[in-house]
Structure formats: C-alpha cells, structure tokens
Design an enzyme around this catalytic site. Structure first.
Site, PDB file in Angstrom:
ATOM      1  N   ASP A   9       0.881  -1.162   0.000  1.00  0.00           N
ATOM      2  CA  ASP A   9       0.000   0.000   0.000  1.00  0.00           C
ATOM      3  C   ASP A   9       0.929   1.227   0.000  1.00  0.00           C
ATOM      4  O   ASP A   9       2.121   1.104   0.322  1.00  0.00           O
ATOM      5  CB  ASP A   9      -0.869  -0.051   1.264  1.00  0.00           C
ATOM      6  CG  ASP A   9      -1.726   1.172   1.428  1.00  0.00           C
ATOM      7  OD1 ASP A   9      -2.330   1.608   0.430  1.00  0.00           O
ATOM      8  OD2 ASP A   9      -1.792   1.722   2.551  1.00  0.00           O
ATOM      9  N   LEU A  10       0.408   2.391  -0.351  1.00  0.00           N
ATOM     10  CA  LEU A  10       1.272   3.583  -0.436  1.00  0.00           C
ATOM     11  C   LEU A  10       1.076   4.519   0.771  1.00  0.00           C
ATOM     12  O   LEU A  10       1.985   4.710   1.588  1.00  0.00           O
ATOM     13  CB  LEU A  10       0.975   4.314  -1.750  1.00  0.00           C
ATOM     14  CG  LEU A  10       1.692   5.625  -2.017  1.00  0.00           C
ATOM     15  CD1 LEU A  10       3.202   5.441  -2.042  1.00  0.00           C
ATOM     16  CD2 LEU A  10       1.242   6.227  -3.355  1.00  0.00           C
ATOM     17  N   ASP A  11      -0.145   5.085   0.859  1.00  0.00           N
ATOM     18  CA  ASP A  11      -0.410   6.067   1.921  1.00  0.00           C
ATOM     19  C   ASP A  11      -0.331   5.395   3.297  1.00  0.00           C
ATOM     20  O   ASP A  11      -1.077   4.459   3.585  1.00  0.00           O
ATOM     21  CB  ASP A  11      -1.817   6.661   1.741  1.00  0.00           C
ATOM     22  CG  ASP A  11      -1.926   7.533   0.493  1.00  0.00           C
ATOM     23  OD1 ASP A  11      -1.049   8.379   0.291  1.00  0.00           O
ATOM     24  OD2 ASP A  11      -2.895   7.363  -0.269  1.00  0.00           O
ATOM     25  N   THR A  17       1.379  10.039   4.268  1.00  0.00           N
ATOM     26  CA  THR A  17       0.481  11.041   3.682  1.00  0.00           C
ATOM     27  C   THR A  17      -0.821  11.163   4.453  1.00  0.00           C
ATOM     28  O   THR A  17      -1.605  12.080   4.187  1.00  0.00           O
ATOM     29  CB  THR A  17       0.158  10.674   2.221  1.00  0.00           C
ATOM     30  OG1 THR A  17       0.047   9.269   2.166  1.00  0.00           O
ATOM     31  CG2 THR A  17       1.222  11.153   1.286  1.00  0.00           C
ATOM     32  N   LYS A  46      -8.840   5.975   6.629  1.00  0.00           N
ATOM     33  CA  LYS A  46      -7.622   5.346   6.099  1.00  0.00           C
ATOM     34  C   LYS A  46      -7.968   4.212   5.134  1.00  0.00           C
ATOM     35  O   LYS A  46      -8.774   3.341   5.469  1.00  0.00           O
ATOM     36  CB  LYS A  46      -6.761   4.812   7.240  1.00  0.00           C
ATOM     37  CG  LYS A  46      -6.032   5.912   7.970  1.00  0.00           C
ATOM     38  CD  LYS A  46      -5.027   5.370   8.955  1.00  0.00           C
ATOM     39  CE  LYS A  46      -4.309   6.505   9.648  1.00  0.00           C
ATOM     40  NZ  LYS A  46      -3.540   6.052  10.798  1.00  0.00           N
ATOM     41  N   SER A 115      -2.692   0.829  -4.463  1.00  0.00           N
ATOM     42  CA  SER A 115      -3.215   1.968  -3.697  1.00  0.00           C
ATOM     43  C   SER A 115      -4.602   2.372  -4.178  1.00  0.00           C
ATOM     44  O   SER A 115      -4.888   2.309  -5.375  1.00  0.00           O
ATOM     45  CB  SER A 115      -2.255   3.154  -3.863  1.00  0.00           C
ATOM     46  OG  SER A 115      -2.828   4.323  -3.327  1.00  0.00           O
ATOM     47  N   ALA A 116      -5.423   2.830  -3.228  1.00  0.00           N
ATOM     48  CA  ALA A 116      -6.755   3.339  -3.580  1.00  0.00           C
ATOM     49  C   ALA A 116      -6.660   4.751  -4.159  1.00  0.00           C
ATOM     50  O   ALA A 116      -7.633   5.282  -4.685  1.00  0.00           O
ATOM     51  CB  ALA A 116      -7.630   3.365  -2.331  1.00  0.00           C
ATOM     52  N   LYS A 146     -11.056  -1.453  -1.199  1.00  0.00           N
ATOM     53  CA  LYS A 146     -10.746  -2.354  -0.092  1.00  0.00           C
ATOM     54  C   LYS A 146     -11.894  -2.231   0.930  1.00  0.00           C
ATOM     55  O   LYS A 146     -12.368  -1.115   1.122  1.00  0.00           O
ATOM     56  CB  LYS A 146      -9.419  -1.956   0.575  1.00  0.00           C
ATOM     57  CG  LYS A 146      -8.223  -1.944  -0.380  1.00  0.00           C
ATOM     58  CD  LYS A 146      -7.016  -1.255   0.270  1.00  0.00           C
ATOM     59  CE  LYS A 146      -5.909  -1.003  -0.731  1.00  0.00           C
ATOM     60  NZ  LYS A 146      -4.789  -0.200  -0.207  1.00  0.00           N
ATOM     61  N   GLU A 170       0.175  -3.301   4.722  1.00  0.00           N
ATOM     62  CA  GLU A 170      -0.987  -2.410   4.842  1.00  0.00           C
ATOM     63  C   GLU A 170      -1.052  -1.716   6.194  1.00  0.00           C
ATOM     64  O   GLU A 170      -0.724  -2.321   7.217  1.00  0.00           O
ATOM     65  CB  GLU A 170      -2.263  -3.249   4.705  1.00  0.00           C
ATOM     66  CG  GLU A 170      -2.934  -3.157   3.370  1.00  0.00           C
ATOM     67  CD  GLU A 170      -3.560  -1.797   3.069  1.00  0.00           C
ATOM     68  OE1 GLU A 170      -3.667  -0.961   3.988  1.00  0.00           O
ATOM     69  OE2 GLU A 170      -3.926  -1.557   1.914  1.00  0.00           O
ATOM     70  N   ASP A 171      -1.512  -0.464   6.197  1.00  0.00           N
ATOM     71  CA  ASP A 171      -1.719   0.237   7.475  1.00  0.00           C
ATOM     72  C   ASP A 171      -3.202   0.349   7.827  1.00  0.00           C
ATOM     73  O   ASP A 171      -3.532   0.868   8.896  1.00  0.00           O
ATOM     74  CB  ASP A 171      -1.112   1.649   7.433  1.00  0.00           C
ATOM     75  CG  ASP A 171      -1.874   2.571   6.500  1.00  0.00           C
ATOM     76  OD1 ASP A 171      -2.267   2.112   5.399  1.00  0.00           O
ATOM     77  OD2 ASP A 171      -2.094   3.736   6.866  1.00  0.00           O
TER      78      ASP A 171
HETATM   79  C1  BG6 Z   1      -5.876   5.857   0.254  1.00  0.00           C
HETATM   80  C2  BG6 Z   1      -5.827   6.696   1.516  1.00  0.00           C
HETATM   81  O1  BG6 Z   1      -4.619   5.330  -0.016  1.00  0.00           O
HETATM   82  O2  BG6 Z   1      -6.287   6.644  -0.858  1.00  0.00           O
HETATM   83  C3  BG6 Z   1      -7.169   7.384   1.748  1.00  0.00           C
HETATM   84  O3  BG6 Z   1      -5.517   5.867   2.623  1.00  0.00           O
HETATM   85  C4  BG6 Z   1      -7.554   8.193   0.503  1.00  0.00           C
HETATM   86  O4  BG6 Z   1      -7.071   8.215   2.882  1.00  0.00           O
HETATM   87  C5  BG6 Z   1      -7.566   7.258  -0.718  1.00  0.00           C
HETATM   88  O5  BG6 Z   1      -8.835   8.763   0.681  1.00  0.00           O
HETATM   89  C6  BG6 Z   1      -7.927   7.997  -2.013  1.00  0.00           C
HETATM   90  O6  BG6 Z   1      -6.904   8.923  -2.290  1.00  0.00           O
HETATM   91  P1  BG6 Z   1      -6.988  10.090  -3.367  1.00  0.00           P
HETATM   92  O7  BG6 Z   1      -5.574  10.595  -3.445  1.00  0.00           O
HETATM   93  O8  BG6 Z   1      -7.432   9.437  -4.658  1.00  0.00           O
HETATM   94  O9  BG6 Z   1      -7.973  11.090  -2.870  1.00  0.00           O
HETATM   95 MG    MG Z   2      -2.804   3.124   3.594  1.00  0.00          MG
END
Ligand code: BG6
Ligand code: MG
Length: 223
Positions: A9-11, A17, A46, A115-116, A146, A170-171
């Site tokens: 996962d990224l964030d 972030t 998250k 990543s989402a 997810k 994953e966090d």
């Molecule tokens: C996830 C984050 O990776 O991405 C969420 O944990 C975030 O907090 C989601 O809402 C969507 O991100 P973005 O950058 O498309 O708004």
């Molecule tokens: Mg995350």
C-alpha cells in the site's frame, strides 16, 4: 507455496500522507461546515476512497448534500491535498522502506504497488520511487474499494503470480481484510491493537528483513 511477491500500500506504508489527507479533510470540515474534524475521526478514512471518505466526513459533520455538491467538495479537498504532496521529497519515505525494497529486489522478489489513491503516481514521482515497482495498480484502475481484494488480485494477475505467494503490507484494517479476502498474507504496518487481524504486525520497516517474510508460510493463515 513460496513467497514470490511483496505488494505495498502507499499512503501510510511508504510515506506518511495520512497527515496531509487529514489536514485537507479538516480544512474542508472547518471552512464548509464550521465543524471540527478530529484525528480520531480520521482513522475511519484510512484506505477508503476519496468519495467514500467524503461520505464518512459528511456523516460525522451531520451534513446532507446533493451529489453534484459532493463532487465539488471532493475536488476542493483534493486540490488542497495535491498542494501538500507536490512539496513532498524523497526524505519523507518512511524509515527502513528503501533498504527493505532494495533487499527484496536483490533477492529477485517481485514488488508491486496497490493503492486506492488516484494521486499514487504523482506521489511516487515526487519520492522518486516509480521505477522501483514491477507493477502499479492505483485508484484510477480499480473499481471496487478495499476490503474488496480487487487491487491486490490485479497486481498478482499483472505479474502472473499466484495470490498465495503474495504478501501485502498495509496500514488500514480494510487493507488487511482485502489481502485475506484475496488469499494473500497480510503484514500490518502500525498499531498491533488496531491491526490485530494481520498475520504479523510491524511498527516500522526497520523491524524486518527478507527472512521475516520468507518465514511467513509457517504462520497460521487468517480464516
Ligand atoms: C488511500 C488513503 O490510499 O487513498 C485514503 O488511505 C484516501 O485516505 C484514498 O482517501 C484515495 O486517495 P486520493 O488521493 O485518490 O484522494
Ligand atoms: Mg494506507
């Protein structure tokens, strides 16, 4: 089955972030609804997509707005969030991440990013990690959030690897559940009381090396 692939996962896993998402959501709650949005409230966001995060924030702030306004609010929050991440540098990569990725690469394991976020590529470019990944699946590609395993299964498919040989980092609780739903191992990055469903929990990548991962098949898989 041997471990062949590590999916990140990224964030909140590679870079923190979550604090920037939080600042942008907090500003939206304050400026649009004159409401406070706490760090505790932010836990619910998250790993959750942008639109679903907004829905949760609106529930917390007891607001009901039409769909066209929701789009404007999501765009506004994203504008502020992008202002933050445009300033991020490789110095913000979380401790131990780079060394661990390099170790995986030297042992010829595949490395994927799941990543989402629709901002994933921008962020990876900022921290100069785009070329580290054999595969990148982000919020511009997936249709199901997810805890649906789509984002992780797509990584396995793109790399032509079996899900059973994949380990997900994953966090978010939803991310741990998604990994298990995809029949993959899950390593939680963060608080073990929150991420107790994971096969293993670390508080930082400084705590693990490749041997910890290759030994994962000895652990009981979550049912
Ligand atoms: C996830 C984050 O990776 O991405 C969420 O944990 C975030 O907090 C989601 O809402 C969507 O991100 P973005 O950058 O498309 O708004
Ligand atoms: Mg995350």
């Amino acid at each position: 089955m041997n471990i062949t692939t590590c999916i990140f996962d990224l964030d909140g896993v590679i870079v923190d972030t979550a604090k920037y998402h939080f600042l942008a959501w907090k500003r939206l709650a304050r400026e649009q609804f004159n409401r406070d949005f706490s760090i505790h409230d932010n836990e619910q966001l998250k790993g959750v997509s942008r639109v679903e995060s907004l829905n949760i924030l609106l529930r917390i702030c007891e607001q009901d707005v039409p769909e066209n306004v929701k789009l404007l609010l999501a765009d506004l929050k994203n504008k502020w969030y992008v202002e933050y991440i445009k300033k991020i540098t490789p110095d913000e990569i979380l401790p131990g991440v780079l060394k661990f990725l390099e170790e995986l690469k030297s042992q010829k394991l595949k490395i994927a990013l799941a990543s989402a976020s629709k901002n994933a590529r921008l962020l990876l470019d900022r921290i100069e990690l785009t070329n580290m990944f054999d595969c990148i699946v982000d919020g511009t590609v997936v249709t199901r959030a997810k805890p649906d395993p789509e984002v992780f299964l797509k990584c396995a498919e793109d790399l032509d690897m079996e899900p059973e040989g994949c380990v997900v980092f994953e966090d978010a609780i939803a991310g741990i559940e998604a990994a298990h739903a995809g029949n993959m191992y899950a390593v939680g990055v963060g608080d073990r009381h929150i991420l107790y469903k994971a096969d293993m929990v670390i508080s930082s990548f400084k705590e693990i090396n490749i041997d910890s991962i290759l030994n994962l098949p000895n652990l009981k898989k979550y049912e």
